[in-house]
Design an enzyme around this catalytic site. Structure first.
Site, PDB file in Angstrom:
ATOM      1  N   ASP A 103       0.997  -0.964   0.065  1.00 27.91           N
ATOM      2  CA  ASP A 103      -0.242   0.040   0.057  1.00 27.91           C
ATOM      3  C   ASP A 103       0.924   1.532  -0.044  1.00 27.91           C
ATOM      4  O   ASP A 103       2.342   1.232   0.139  1.00 27.91           O
ATOM      5  CB  ASP A 103      -0.725  -0.293   1.455  1.00 27.91           C
ATOM      6  CG  ASP A 103      -1.706  -1.114   0.977  1.00 27.91           C
ATOM      7  OD1 ASP A 103      -2.353  -1.520  -0.004  1.00 27.91           O
ATOM      8  OD2 ASP A 103      -2.036  -1.076   2.297  1.00 27.91           O
TER       9      ASP A 103
HETATM   10  N1  URA Z   1      -1.879  -5.780   3.928  1.00 20.74           N
HETATM   11  C1  URA Z   1      -1.691  -4.554   4.130  1.00 20.74           C
HETATM   12  O1  URA Z   1      -2.849  -4.490   4.754  1.00 20.74           O
HETATM   13  N2  URA Z   1      -1.010  -3.964   2.859  1.00 20.74           N
HETATM   14  C2  URA Z   1      -0.184  -3.980   2.395  1.00 20.74           C
HETATM   15  O2  URA Z   1       0.848  -3.228   1.756  1.00 20.74           O
HETATM   16  C3  URA Z   1       0.789  -5.490   2.731  1.00 20.74           C
HETATM   17  C4  URA Z   1      -0.626  -6.541   3.721  1.00 20.74           C
END
Ligand code: URA
Length: 231
Positions: A103
């Protein structure tokens, strides 16, 4: 391909260094001393040596990036900075892409490559490549057995079994073998909690290199690439 291109792509010598090395007579192609930096080399067949050391031609590139916050896991984006912008100019021509997504506000270990086949294998649920994340959460970290056995997230999906290690009341480590959209955020939400910090610290057998600052990258070593291929 030209000899100097071969040596710069294998990160053995720059073009200027190749010109010097040719003058010194320390480069051989199939046992014959190279006379010109632009002599043709067949990277599939020819044996190129510098000072007697055989130089392997790597068809693909494999990179570890320490992703900073605010970058999207993409090769292009109109509204936000994207991870491939962090790579140096000479790598831009290789069409490197991130293996999986983090993310925008997640930081840490990201692998980039132009080897589509390996990337596909690493992401395939069949191969169960482990990803380890360090996280901080807003409330006390409870309900670990539920998180470990699986919780329902978006669309009613039941997450696969995973491992959760409590490091303190508000922090832990979670090891996943899958990567659904916002998975860890959704999992913590499902048990009444909220992620406030998320960092990927390991991908398969490869830990995030502590020497890399956020935004820095390095090539994976041959051993690291070999480990990824074994998955
Ligand atoms: N899970 C999440 O919520 N975000 C990420 O970036 C990776 C795994």
């Amino acid at each position: 391909m030209r000899l100097d291109k071969f040596l710069s792509e294998t990160r053995t010598l720059s073009r200027t260094e190749t010109a010097k090395a040719v003058k010194q007579g320390i480069i051989t192609v199939n046992g014959i001393i190279a006379k010109k930096p632009n002599s043709p080399v067949n990277e599939e067949k020819d044996v190129v040596c510098v000072s007697g050391r055989v130089i392997e031609y790597n068809k693909y590139r494999y990179i570890m990036l320490n992703k900073p916050e605010g970058y999207v896991s993409a090769t292009d984006d109109k509204s936000a900075p994207f991870v491939t912008q962090l790579l140096s100019g000479e790598l831009q021509k290789f069409e490197l892409f991130p293996v999986g997504r983090l993310d925008k506000y997640t930081v840490g270990l990201m692998i980039l490559t132009d080897d589509g086949q390996l990337a596909h294998r690493l992401l395939s649920p069949k191969h169960h490549a482990e990803k380890v994340y360090y996280f901080k959460c807003e409330k006390s970290l409870e309900r670990i057995p539920e998180l470990e056995s699986g919780v329902h997230i978006e669309g009613g999906y039941l997450t696969k079994p995973c491992r959760v290690k409590r490091l303190s009341e508000f922090e832990g480590e979670i090891t996943l073998t899958e990567g659904k959209y916002h998975q860890i955020k959704q999992m913590l939400y499902a048990v009444g909690n909220k992620i406030t910090y998320l960092e990927r610290i390991r991908f398969a057998d490869i830990p995030l290199d502590p020497c890399l600052e956020r935004g820095e990258w390095r090539f994976l070593t041959e051993k690291e690439v070999e480990n990824l291929r074994k998955i």
